[in-house]
Scaffold this active site. Structure first.
Site, mmCIF file in Angstrom:
data_model
loop_
_atom_site.group_PDB
_atom_site.id
_atom_site.type_symbol
_atom_site.label_atom_id
_atom_site.label_comp_id
_atom_site.label_asym_id
_atom_site.label_seq_id
_atom_site.Cartn_x
_atom_site.Cartn_y
_atom_site.Cartn_z
ATOM 1 N N ASN A 139 0.808 -1.220 0.000
ATOM 2 C CA ASN A 139 0.000 0.000 0.000
ATOM 3 C C ASN A 139 0.849 1.282 0.000
ATOM 4 O OD1 ASN A 139 -2.445 1.764 0.895
ATOM 5 N ND2 ASN A 139 -0.935 2.029 2.538
ATOM 6 N N ASN B 255 -3.003 11.223 -15.799
ATOM 7 C CA ASN B 255 -3.450 12.499 -15.242
ATOM 8 C C ASN B 255 -2.380 13.560 -15.492
ATOM 9 O OD1 ASN B 255 -5.260 14.150 -13.904
ATOM 10 N ND2 ASN B 255 -4.479 13.652 -11.866
ATOM 11 N N TYR C 150 3.592 9.042 -11.349
ATOM 12 C CA TYR C 150 2.635 8.301 -10.510
ATOM 13 C C TYR C 150 1.810 7.335 -11.374
ATOM 14 C CZ TYR C 150 -1.056 7.637 -6.992
ATOM 15 O OH TYR C 150 -1.948 7.097 -6.086
ATOM 16 N N ALA C 151 1.294 7.833 -12.506
ATOM 17 C CA ALA C 151 0.470 6.991 -13.398
ATOM 18 C C ALA C 151 1.284 5.809 -13.908
ATOM 19 C CB ALA C 151 -0.047 7.833 -14.572
HETATM 20 N N1 LIG Z 1 -5.718 8.818 -1.439
HETATM 21 C C1 LIG Z 1 -6.125 8.530 -2.663
HETATM 22 O O1 LIG Z 1 -6.995 9.179 -3.234
HETATM 23 C C2 LIG Z 1 -5.533 7.359 -3.406
HETATM 24 C C3 LIG Z 1 -6.135 6.989 -4.600
HETATM 25 C C4 LIG Z 1 -5.638 5.909 -5.301
HETATM 26 C C5 LIG Z 1 -4.563 5.204 -4.803
HETATM 27 N N2 LIG Z 1 -3.987 5.594 -3.644
HETATM 28 C C6 LIG Z 1 -2.847 4.807 -3.180
HETATM 29 O O2 LIG Z 1 -3.149 4.265 -1.913
HETATM 30 C C7 LIG Z 1 -1.953 4.153 -1.147
HETATM 31 C C8 LIG Z 1 -2.137 4.879 0.172
HETATM 32 O O3 LIG Z 1 -2.450 6.225 -0.098
HETATM 33 P P1 LIG Z 1 -2.872 7.262 1.040
HETATM 34 O O4 LIG Z 1 -3.691 8.286 0.390
HETATM 35 O O5 LIG Z 1 -3.382 6.539 2.219
HETATM 36 O O6 LIG Z 1 -1.437 7.908 1.333
HETATM 37 P P2 LIG Z 1 -0.856 8.626 2.642
HETATM 38 O O7 LIG Z 1 -1.936 9.016 3.565
HETATM 39 O O8 LIG Z 1 0.077 9.659 2.115
HETATM 40 O O9 LIG Z 1 0.003 7.436 3.306
HETATM 41 C C9 LIG Z 1 1.083 6.881 2.622
HETATM 42 C C10 LIG Z 1 1.727 5.827 3.492
HETATM 43 O O10 LIG Z 1 2.865 5.285 2.779
HETATM 44 C C11 LIG Z 1 4.002 5.333 3.626
HETATM 45 N N3 LIG Z 1 5.217 5.543 2.834
HETATM 46 C C12 LIG Z 1 5.516 6.600 2.041
HETATM 47 N N4 LIG Z 1 6.734 6.440 1.502
HETATM 48 C C13 LIG Z 1 7.222 5.251 1.976
HETATM 49 C C14 LIG Z 1 8.421 4.532 1.790
HETATM 50 N N5 LIG Z 1 9.414 5.000 1.022
HETATM 51 N N6 LIG Z 1 8.578 3.362 2.432
HETATM 52 C C15 LIG Z 1 7.597 2.867 3.233
HETATM 53 N N7 LIG Z 1 6.435 3.501 3.451
HETATM 54 C C16 LIG Z 1 6.249 4.690 2.824
HETATM 55 C C17 LIG Z 1 3.751 6.487 4.570
HETATM 56 O O11 LIG Z 1 4.549 6.321 5.728
HETATM 57 P P3 LIG Z 1 4.647 7.479 6.876
HETATM 58 O O12 LIG Z 1 3.400 7.297 7.697
HETATM 59 O O13 LIG Z 1 5.887 7.173 7.607
HETATM 60 O O14 LIG Z 1 4.665 8.788 6.148
HETATM 61 C C18 LIG Z 1 2.256 6.366 4.808
HETATM 62 O O15 LIG Z 1 2.010 5.415 5.826
HETATM 63 C C19 LIG Z 1 -0.843 4.723 -2.019
HETATM 64 O O16 LIG Z 1 -0.188 3.697 -2.718
HETATM 65 C C20 LIG Z 1 -1.597 5.615 -2.986
HETATM 66 O O17 LIG Z 1 -0.895 5.799 -4.189
HETATM 67 C C21 LIG Z 1 -4.449 6.644 -2.923
#
Ligand SMILES: NC(=O)c1ccc[n+]([C@@H]2O[C@H](COP(=O)([O-])OP(=O)(O)OC[C@H]3O[C@@H](n4cnc5c(N)ncnc54)[C@H](OP(=O)(O)O)[C@@H]3O)[C@@H](O)[C@H]2O)c1
Length: 246
Positions: free
Chosen positions: A89, A148, A154-155
């Site tokens: 994730n 996008n 990212y895409a």
């Molecule tokens: N939010 C959306 O609308 C959306 C839509 C589609 C897909 N996604 C995908 O869903 C996933 C979670 O998104 P989110 O919105 O929940 O993001 P978020 O709130 O920014 O959380 C991201 C998480 O990833 C961890 N992380 C970041 N860089 C890392 C690294 N190098 N190594 C290990 N962990 C790392 C962060 O750790 P820390 O807590 O230490 O910062 C955090 O726990 C992502 O893959 C994102 O691309 C999100």
């Protein structure tokens, strides 16, 4: 439902990952939640869940660092003795148009979002193969399907997860291991909060349901894919986007 089972959720202490951790804990699993920099947030999250750390542990480690991936898997194995489920994730954005994007901006996002999933999978795949069972769910994005403006890196990383998922699903098809992808649309988390308000308002206008998704709405699909009864689902992509792309 998942009593005695162990899940490793990368980025499992914030946003969508936190909702997945919470949902799996509620369903009886023990969960090892990874994080990268947010130590304080991770510790508060465990306290909030209130299992006294007996069924939730947090592990610092960067998914874009091979040594960290191997260490985290070892920590989880030492603590729980098995890993049944991997949810890749962890993800980041570094948004810029291609004209402004540096090679470093490109690499950073691909390293975390795509190579990170590969590296974490590699770190525990042999363990799943030995046991003849396992579930891997990769969190992609609707942006991997549509593209996008300002998100070519990212895409590309999220589209790459589709190919990775399907190839690994084929390789693992006869080993009791399923590999699937979930592709959320725009979900209410810190990642989306970083989008400027006027831009976000335009995004919501384009979503047929006219609202953002909730992290719990993604978590319940992940839980469904992890269930024993979902054993015939592999190489699939589940969209959760309020009709944004169909
Ligand atoms: N939010 C959306 O609308 C959306 C839509 C589609 C897909 N996604 C995908 O869903 C996933 C979670 O998104 P989110 O919105 O929940 O993001 P978020 O709130 O920014 O959380 C991201 C998480 O990833 C961890 N992380 C970041 N860089 C890392 C690294 N190098 N190594 C290990 N962990 C790392 C962060 O750790 P820390 O807590 O230490 O910062 C955090 O726990 C992502 O893959 C994102 O691309 C999100």
């Amino acid at each position: 439902m998942f009593e005695g089972r162990v899940a490793l959720v990368t980025g499992g202490t914030r946003g969508i990952g936190a909702a997945i951790t919470e949902c799996l804990v509620e369903s009886g699993a023990s969960v090892a939640a990874g994080y990268s920099r947010g130590k304080e947030n991770a510790e508060q999250f465990v306290k909030r869940l209130g299992t006294n750390g007996s069924r939730v542990t947090v592990h610092q480690g960067r998914v874009d660092d091979v040594d960290d991936c191997n260490r985290v898997v070892k920590e989880v194995m030492d603590r729980f003795g098995r890993i049944d489920y991997l949810v890749n994730n962890a993800g980041i954005t570094v948004d810029k148009t291609v004209r402004k994007m540096t090679v470093d901006d490109w690499r950073q996002v691909l390293d975390v979002n795509l190579s990170g999933a590969f590296q974490m999978t590699k770190a525990l795949l042999e363990h799943m193969i030995e046991r003849g069972s396992g579930r891997i769910v990769n969190i992609s994005s609707v942006i991997g399907e549509t593209g996008n403006v300002g998100q070519a890196n990212y895409a590309a990383s999220k589209a790459g997860l589709f190919g990775f998922t399907k190839s690994l699903a084929l390789e693992m098809a006869q080993r009791g291991i399923t590999v699937n992808c979930v592709a959320p649309g725009f979900i209410e988390t810190e990642m989306v909060a970083a989008i400027p308000e006027p831009v976000l308002a335009k995004v919501v206008e384009k979503i047929p349901q006219r609202r953002l998704g909730r992290p719990e709405e993604v978590a319940r699909v992940v839980r469904f894919l992890l269930e024993d009864e979902s054993s015939y689902i592999t190489g699939a992509v589940y969209s959760i986007n309020g009709g944004l792309d169909m």
